[in-house]
Design an enzyme around this catalytic site. Structure first.
Site, mmCIF file in Angstrom:
data_model
loop_
_atom_site.group_PDB
_atom_site.id
_atom_site.type_symbol
_atom_site.label_atom_id
_atom_site.label_comp_id
_atom_site.label_asym_id
_atom_site.label_seq_id
_atom_site.Cartn_x
_atom_site.Cartn_y
_atom_site.Cartn_z
ATOM 1 N N GLY B 321 127.250 20.017 15.456
ATOM 2 C CA GLY B 321 126.281 19.631 16.473
ATOM 3 C C GLY B 321 125.142 20.631 16.514
ATOM 4 N N SER B 322 124.535 20.788 17.669
ATOM 5 C CA SER B 322 123.303 21.576 17.775
ATOM 6 C C SER B 322 123.487 23.054 17.476
ATOM 7 C CB SER B 322 122.722 21.429 19.180
ATOM 8 O OG SER B 322 122.463 20.073 19.419
ATOM 9 N N ILE B 323 124.736 23.543 17.437
ATOM 10 C CA ILE B 323 124.938 24.951 17.099
ATOM 11 C C ILE B 323 124.379 25.230 15.714
ATOM 12 C CG2 ILE B 323 126.684 26.711 16.662
ATOM 13 C CD1 ILE B 323 128.375 25.278 18.761
ATOM 14 N N TYR B 324 124.397 24.180 14.905
ATOM 15 C CA TYR B 324 123.914 24.308 13.533
ATOM 16 C C TYR B 324 122.424 24.629 13.498
ATOM 17 C CZ TYR B 324 123.957 23.226 8.542
ATOM 18 O OH TYR B 324 123.877 23.306 7.181
ATOM 19 N N LYS B 325 121.740 24.367 14.606
ATOM 20 C CA LYS B 325 120.304 24.644 14.648
ATOM 21 C C LYS B 325 120.024 26.132 14.450
ATOM 22 C CE LYS B 325 119.329 20.583 17.420
ATOM 23 N NZ LYS B 325 119.302 20.051 18.794
#
Lengths: 367, 619
Positions: B321-325
């Site tokens: 999810g957005s942690i990958y950002k």
């Protein structure tokens, strides 16, 4: 080339003694692997007969050719054996953590066994040309020591402590027979006495433990110590007349380890008692004294020294094995000559006896 | 050469040969005397010993090492278990003995016979186990009647006792009977059929340290198998005690936070890789495994839809999810695709070809720079960064951050996750990589899979200035006598592919996520501790389809997974946390408060004073 005297002088006595011991071996192996029901090794006694057949061929080969040829080609034989032993370290297969076997087609052989004969021939060859009336000096011992240490180190690397030690015992016996000068003897003894404590202090604790256990099996009550107790019970419980063939309970209930190889004498003693076991010991005494008398009648130093070496070989294996199972000796994996199951060891012993017969039947050549 | 014997001197040889003959004869006399001593003089004694096979070996089990937490709190110890065995040779007639045993112990005789049958063929003089871990009543009944039960022996073996049922169950693991494959593998040279070995978790990883060495006894028994005397004893060598890096209080806190949920919490010391908590929910009771688990119980455990037997912290693979950002931002900065001032406009969606990709905020974020993009988790910003980078550059950075590979924690069964590349997709599916897939990947959806532990290692590295440490669970191992054998050493396995300046930018964004006015994790704020973090929501279902449903109507298994990673204090981090709540819907709502509570507990109160013997391990 063929001499009628070879038939006349043929040593039937040695062959007969060998045959009797080998037969006792097969009969006892049968009991060791069959008494008390099914074991996966049931047919080993048949294999032992095959080994004996192979041994007989090797034996014949060894008395057909004059032993003078063995003297001539001593170093070739010796280095051939060394090469085989060395090849084990490269091509040999691992069994139970050590690398002793060389696979040749369907059979596996232990070149370290053959090495014993190679060493006897090489040392006999060397000493027969270097004997001194007042004993060998330190300098005289350098070459024999090299002859022993080469295979010794290779076999120690496998690792096979039992066989390596056997080489030293055989070589030591032959050297003592040749005689060591008094000063040299004292020197060696002192050096040994000094170096042992020094070497000891360099050993790690676990190595010390292993040596102490080797010398005194009682220190390992769950392993070697237990086996020796069971072996003593087996032998002792045989009493005077034994429990009867195939009736040994220690054998049947698998209280004995390696019952068809190293502990075969325990099986035999349990079943046949003092009468049977004593007879076997007596047969060994006969064969050894016979071997010494062959040397006695021989008139050439190489023949004498080779015979002495072979007698030493048979003597030490027998003494260490029987001594071990009776609790007199450290626990080492040494087979009982001609009785224990084993291909390489059986063939080697028979080849060695073949050489004795060789010396015996050619004694007339110097008359 | 000098004075060698050149001419034949046969008398010299003959003299020596005569001496040898005499020696040989003497030694043979020695052998015969020994034989006579054994067989004739002591024959009767040995015959009796052999009649009952009196001298036997009994094994003494080694007590398994205890397991403690980092503060010396006991997690696992041993308790005695009483087992009934029978030695067939001594129990004759065996049928009658079994009948009496069944009557005294009130066990159906058929059960005992069944057990005996199963163990066939058994050596007749060795004990065959009939029933393990019997109760006090049965023990008393057998002890009182032992004279009536020849060949029946009651043994005491130490067995495992997991003190806090369910606590760190996955981490500690459990034991089971060694199977034939393990026996053949040669990895357990001292074990035999029927022995128990560690099968999972720490019990498995540290089997060789914990198990110790079996001892034994040489005993003399009488005809009914009772010990007359103990001849020799070799004491068992107890296994080493081990101290884990985890903090029991923190672990239990993590577990209570996850109660009723499915998910995982990982807490680490970012400065050395020591794992402080490694929780997975739902848990299971390890004590049920001690005597061997029944097939039915095992079936129930493995068919549970919430997978209690999966160690989600190290085995669970989820889209990040957005942690990958964080990774996308790092790659964009390092590859100079963006800098701190790059601004993209977010109208709430992004068009690529004829496809429209949505931002999570329908109304859009307007003008967005990097810091704002991280703080508000703007999808459109990262779509564009991702598109400029391309899949393979993005994947390279992800892998350099340790994703898609095992972290190297000393636990079996860890999963590696997955970082896709164009080549990977072609190989796997035969279909070419699509441009739109890069966009999904840039915001952590699509094929990407990571484990909570990998996320914890990543956020730890962000926290400590870029060092990826190997996560460690063994703090030290100590012999029963108290000597320390193994001690924790920190090990750097990699460095984040990012410059100091760019890392500072990312950290600034992560600080804003919690502390900024529009941050997605304002809920995680604490009064006196500054926290930095990043929320994430991992879709298990396409966003479009989700929108057509109201969240509360959605079936549990269709809801998104909730992520939150954090470290604190922001300027000098002492703890890093990764939280995953399966089907928790939103990272901010479901996962962030859990991380906050863990941090508060760890930093709020310093080391507990009651244990005393260990000083603070934190730097």
């Amino acid at each position: 080339m063929f001499d009628r005297r070879l038939v006349t002088y043929f040593d039937w006595g040695l062959l007969g003694l060998t045959a009797i011991l080998a037969t006792i071996g097969v009969v006892t192996i049968y009991s060791a692997v069959n008494a008390g029901g099914n074991t996966p090794q049931q047919t080993l006694y048949l294999k032992q007969i095959i080994w004996l057949g192979a041994g007989l061929i090797g034996m014949s080969a060894c008395f057909m050719i004059s032993y003078k040829r063995f003297d001539q080609y001593a170093m070739v034989i010796y280095f051939g054996c060394v090469a085989l032993v060395a090849s084990v370290l490269v091509f040999g297969k691992f069994v139970g953590g050590s690398q002793r076997w060389l696979a040749i087609g369907p059979v596996s052989v232990q070149p370290s066994e053959m090495m014993k004969v190679g060493l006897i021939i090489a040392l006999a060859h060397h000493y027969s040309r270097h004997l001194k009336k007042d004993g060998l000096t330190l300098r005289d011992l350098v070459q024999p020591m090299m002859i022993v240490s080469l295979p010794f180190v290779l076999i120690l690397k496998q690792p096979d402590l039992g066989t390596a030690m056997m080489l030293v015992l055989i070589a030591g016996s032959m050297t003592l027979f040749c005689g060591i000068g008094r000063r040299t003897f004292i020197l060696i003894a002192t050096a040994g006495a000094v170096s042992i404590p020094v070497a000891w202090s360099f050993l790690k604790t676990y190595q010390k433990q292993r040596i102490l256990t080797f010398l005194d099996p009682e220190r390992d009550p769950l392993g070697a110590g237990y086996h020796i107790i069971q072996s003593k019970i087996a032998i002792g419980s045989g009493g005077i007349t034994g429990k009867g063939y195939l009736e040994g309970t220690q054998n049947i209930l698998s209280f004995l380890p390696e019952q068809h190889t190293d502990f075969i004498f325990s099986v035999l003693s349990e079943e046949w008692g003092f009468v049977g076991a004593g007879l076997v010991i007596l047969l060994f005494l006969f064969i050894l004294l016979w071997g010494l008398s062959v040397a006695h009648k021989c008139r050439d130093p190489f023949g004498i020294l080779m015979s002495v070496g072979i007698v030493a070989f048979i003597f030490w294996e027998m003494f260490i094995n029987i001594g071990m199972v009776m609790g007199l000796m450290p626990v080492v994996g040494v087979p009982l000559p001609l009785i224990s199951y084993g291909g390489s060891s059986t063939i080697t012993i028979m080849v060695a006896i073949g050489l004795l017969i060789n010396v015996s039947m050619r004694r007339f050549m110097f008359e | 050469m000098k004075n060698y014997l050149n001419n034949m001197d046969m008398d010299w040889f003959k003299r020596r040969l005569t001496i040898v003959m005499a020696l040989t004869f003497a030694i043979f006399c020695l052998l015969v005397i020994r034989l006579f001593y054994l067989q004739v003089i002591n024959g009767e004694k040995y015959r009796q010993l052999s009649a009952n096979n009196c001298i036997r070996l009994q094994t003494i089990d080694a007590p398994r090492g205890l397991i403690f937490d980092r503060h010396g709190e006991l997690l696992v110890d041993n308790r005695p278990s009483f087992n009934i065995s029978i030695i067939p040779k001594d129990a004759k007639p065996i049928d009658a003995t079994l009948g009496r045993l069944a009557a005294y112990a009130q066990i159906p005789k058929s059960e005992l016979e069944e057990k005996l049958k199963k163990k066939k063929p058994f050596p007749v003089y060795k004990p065959v186990l009939l029933k393990a871990d019997i109760g006090r009543d049965m023990l008393a009944a057998i002890e009182v009647n032992w004279f009536d039960l020849p060949g029946v022996v009651v043994g005491v073996n130490p067995i495992r006792h997991y003190i806090n049922a369910q606590t760190a169950a996955h981490l500690i693991g459990y034991m089971g009977e060694i199977n034939s494959k393990e026996l053949k593998s040669g990895a357990f040279p001292k074990k035999e059929q029927g022995d128990f070995i560690g099968k999972f978790g720490v019990e498995r990883s540290f089997e060789d340290i914990l198990s110790g060495r079996e001892g034994g006894r040489q005993v003399e028994v009488n005809s009914s198998g009772r010990i007359v005397q103990v001849l020799k004893t070799v004491a068992a060598e107890p296994g080493q005690n081990i101290y884990l890096t985890i903090d029991k209080r923190l672990q239990q806190k993590a577990e209570s936070l996850l109660a009723e949920k499915a998910g995982a919490i990982v807490a680490m010391d970012p400065n050395n890789g020591q794992v402080l908590a490694l929780a997975s929910s739902p848990s299971f009771d390890q004590n049920a495994f001690v005597g061997g688990l029944s097939r039915k119980k095992w079936q129930a455990l493995i068919s549970d839809p919430r997978h209690p037997m999966t160690y989600k912290a190290i085995q669970g693979e989820y889209p990040p999810g957005s942690i990958y950002k964080i990774v996308t931002a790092m790659a964009g900065l390092e590859e100079h695709v963006i800098d701190r001032n790059t601004v993209f406009f977010c109208p709430g969606h992004y068009r690529l070809g004829n496809r429209v990709f949505r931002c999570w905020k329908k109304s859009g974020h307007g003008k967005v720079n990097l810091e704002k993009a991280i703080t508000q988790s703007c999808d459109v910003y990262f779509y564009q960064v991702g598109q400029k980078l391309g899949v393979d550059r993005l994947a390279w950075y992800a892998k350099a951050c340790g994703l898609g590979a095992l972290t190297g924690i000393h636990l079996a069964h860890e999963n590696a996750g997955l970082i896709p590349t164009a080549a990977w997709k072609k190989r796997k599916t035969g279909v070419k990589w699509q441009g739109g897939e890069t966009l999904s990947m840039a915001i952590g959806q699509g094929y990407n899979l990571v484990t909570p532990l990998q996320m914890a290692v990543l956020i730890s590295a962000i926290a400590n200035g870029g060092y990826r440490y190997r996560p460690v669970i063994l703090y030290k191992s100590v012999t029963a006598k108290g000597e320390v054998v193994k001690h924790f050493e920190k090990q750097v396995v990699g460095k984040l592919p990012v410059s100091k300046a760019n890392l500072a930018l990312i950290r600034r964004g992560l600080w804003d996520v919690v502390n900024g006015n529009r941050g997605t994790a304002r809920i995680a704020r604490l009064k006196d501790i500054e926290i930095s973090g990043k929320t994430g929501t991992a879709q298990v279902f396409s966003r479009k389809a989700q929108e057509s449903m109201k969240e509360k109507d959605m079936a549990y298994h269709l809801k998104s997974h909730a992520w939150f990673v954090a470290y604190a204090p922001s300027n000098k981090p002492e703890i890093a946390v990764a939280v995953l709540v399966e089907h928790g819907a939103h990272g901010s709502r479901s996962a962030a408060p859990l991380a906050r509570d863990i941090i508060q507990m760890y930093l709020g109160k310093k080391e507990p004073s009651d244990t005393g013997q260990m000083v603070s391990l934190r730097q």
